[in-house]
Design an enzyme around this catalytic site. Structure first.
Site, PDB file in Angstrom:
ATOM      1  CE  LYS A 179      28.161  -2.689  -9.044  1.00 46.14           C
ATOM      2  NZ  LYS A 179      28.156  -1.574 -10.010  1.00 46.14           N
TER       3      LYS A 179
ATOM      4  CG  HIS B  29       4.083   4.086   8.444  1.00 43.51           C
ATOM      5  ND1 HIS B  29       4.223   4.903   7.331  1.00 43.51           N
ATOM      6  CD2 HIS B  29       3.549   2.919   7.988  1.00 43.51           C
ATOM      7  CE1 HIS B  29       3.790   4.251   6.274  1.00 43.51           C
ATOM      8  NE2 HIS B  29       3.384   3.051   6.634  1.00 43.51           N
TER       9      HIS B  29
ATOM     10  NE  ARG C 165      -1.856  -2.244   2.736  1.00 44.70           N
ATOM     11  CZ  ARG C 165      -2.098  -3.494   2.312  1.00 44.70           C
ATOM     12  NH1 ARG C 165      -3.177  -3.751   1.637  1.00 44.70           N
ATOM     13  NH2 ARG C 165      -1.268  -4.484   2.586  1.00 44.70           N
ATOM     14  CB  THR C 166       3.499   2.545   2.208  1.00 45.75           C
ATOM     15  OG1 THR C 166       2.732   2.158   3.345  1.00 45.75           O
ATOM     16  CG2 THR C 166       4.130   3.894   2.471  1.00 45.75           C
TER      17      THR C 166
ATOM     18  NE  ARG D  55       7.223   0.759   4.415  1.00 49.44           N
ATOM     19  CZ  ARG D  55       6.015   0.235   4.579  1.00 49.44           C
ATOM     20  NH1 ARG D  55       5.795  -1.041   4.318  1.00 49.44           N
ATOM     21  NH2 ARG D  55       5.007   0.969   5.004  1.00 49.44           N
TER      22      ARG D  55
HETATM   23  C1  NCD Z   1       1.755  -1.025   7.969  1.00 53.60           C
HETATM   24  C2  NCD Z   1       3.259  -0.931   8.005  1.00 53.60           C
HETATM   25  O1  NCD Z   1       3.927  -1.288   7.048  1.00 53.60           O
HETATM   26  O2  NCD Z   1       3.718  -0.495   9.027  1.00 53.60           O
HETATM   27  N1  NCD Z   1       1.203  -1.122   6.700  1.00 53.60           N
HETATM   28  C3  NCD Z   1       1.131  -0.010   5.914  1.00 53.60           C
HETATM   29  O3  NCD Z   1       2.057   0.744   5.775  1.00 53.60           O
HETATM   30  N2  NCD Z   1      -0.048   0.224   5.337  1.00 53.60           N
HETATM   31  C4  NCD Z   1       1.184  -1.969   8.927  1.00 53.60           C
HETATM   32  C5  NCD Z   1       1.699  -3.367   9.021  1.00 53.60           C
HETATM   33  O4  NCD Z   1       2.569  -3.790   8.279  1.00 53.60           O
HETATM   34  O5  NCD Z   1       1.194  -4.064   9.901  1.00 53.60           O
END
Ligand code: NCD
Length: 371
Positions: free
Chosen positions: A137, A191, A108-109, A158
């Site tokens: 490398k 997040h 999703r993100t 991320r």
């Molecule tokens: C979450 C995450 O990655 O922290 N999902 C997200 O970003 N929509 C929640 C999760 O992984 O449980």
């Protein structure tokens, strides 16, 4: 309104300004007198009248900016419904490029940021598997990030390790051509943009009931290692009269750092292991999954998840105007049959993520006035 010029935004640093007298004042204008749309400063706190640059820690957000971002997301969402509106949005940032550096799994993100960029006409590049980058490398993290910044106008990242996005932002602040860094999930720590879309979902859901102020919000599941609930707790200081209820299995309770923050900001919270006791009082129940990827000895498996799940029995107790949220992905903690209940808000929440991320990009590139 006519499109504003967005070129040469990279010439916004002290070093660049030293080479370019036209930068002396004001810093938002470049050599050609064009407005440089990217703000340079990292705000200690972010409010609606300040430029937004890096987004690393949700604690920066002030209420007026949160309200502004929610309004902006709604305007974008409404505009995107028509062909004409969608085309107008696509014309806002066609010369800007984003790097999506997602070395920790994401559906999703990643997709919502990628599509948010495309909604605004931006191009995107991505690295998802570090095995395909020069890190194999032996290139350092800092050199990799600096390299991304050579090609793009924003880095969205991320990582499995906490603190990496903050490290990237600090690096950007020290180089001649900084670009904003957006934290799209830093280990089990934070997040921030998920918290923004959660706020948007809560605000939309309670728009006819006085908004988020005064609401009772339950958070259930692995609160210890779930970064979404940690970030959302931080944003709660912006709302008056909110009460939090933590429903977590033993050993997976909300951590002390977040609880200390809530205490410092006079946000009342209670803790329980019994959902049925508190469910009738809740306006929203934010469900999370067990974050088993952080297990060292399969400790998630020992949890009786049926006690921290939502199904028909729980729906029967939830207020008629209460809502169920979940950042997704879900495990067994929400029965798919719940999806058909109008109080299930998680699919809308997921889509809200894209609109909120468009709003965030518009703010960072100072294009919010165009919508
Ligand atoms: C979450 C995450 O990655 O922290 N999902 C997200 O970003 N929509 C929640 C999760 O992984 O449980």
């Amino acid at each position: 309104m006519l499109p504003r010029q967005v070129t040469m935004a990279h010439l916004t640093t002290d070093a660049a300004r030293a080479r370019c007298s036209a930068f002396e004042t004001p810093s938002r204008y470049n050599l050609c007198g064009m407005v440089t749309e990217v703000a340079r400063e990292t705000p200690a706190s972010a409010n609606a009248s300040k430029p937004l640059f890096h987004i690393i820690d949700p604690r920066i957000f002030e209420r007026d900016l949160l309200d502004d971002l929610c309004d902006l997301a709604t305007r974008v969402r409404t505009l995107a419904k028509s062909e004409e509106g969608a085309r107008a949005l696509r014309d806002i940032l066609p010369t800007r490029r984003a790097m999506l550096y997602f070395t920790q799994p994401s559906t999703r993100t990643f997709l919502s940021f990628n599509n948010a960029c495309h909604v605004l006409g931006m191009c995107t590049s991505e690295i998802r598997d570090p095995a395909t980058s020069s890190e194999v490398k032996g290139e350092s993290f800092a050199d990799s990030i600096r390299t991304f910044s050579s090609y793009v106008d924003v880095i969205i990242m991320r990582t499995r390790e906490p603190g990496r996005a903050a490290q990237a932002a600090r690096l950007m602040d020290s180089i001649p051509r900084p670009v904003p860094v957006i934290n799209a999930g830093s280990g089990s720590d934070q997040h921030p943009t998920q918290a923004l879309l959660d706020i948007y979902t809560l605000a939309r859901s309670f728009s006819e009931r006085g908004g988020i102020d005064g609401k009772v919000i339950g958070m259930m599941g692995d609160l210890k290692r779930g970064r979404t609930v940690r970030s959302l707790c931080y944003l709660m200081r912006n709302y008056v009269g909110v009460r939090l209820v933590f429903i977590a299995p033993e050993h997976f309770a909300m951590q002390d750092d977040v609880k200390a923050y809530l205490e410092d900001h006079d946000i009342p919270y209670t803790e329980t292991q019994n959902l049925a006791d508190v469910l009738p009082d809740l306006d929203a129940l934010y469900v999370t999954r067990m974050q088993s990827e952080w297990d060292s000895a399969n400790e998630s498996r020992a949890v009786d998840l049926t006690r921290f799940s939502v199904g028909a029995k729980e729906l029967a107790i939830l207020k008629s105007d209460g809502i169920i949220m979940h950042p997704l992905p879900r495990g067994a903690e929400i029965d798919p049959a719940v999806d058909d209940d109008p109080r299930a808000m998680y699919w809308r929440q997921e889509r809200n993520g894209m609109w909120m991320r468009v709003a965030v990009l518009l703010r960072i590139f100072r294009m919010h006035g165009r919508v």
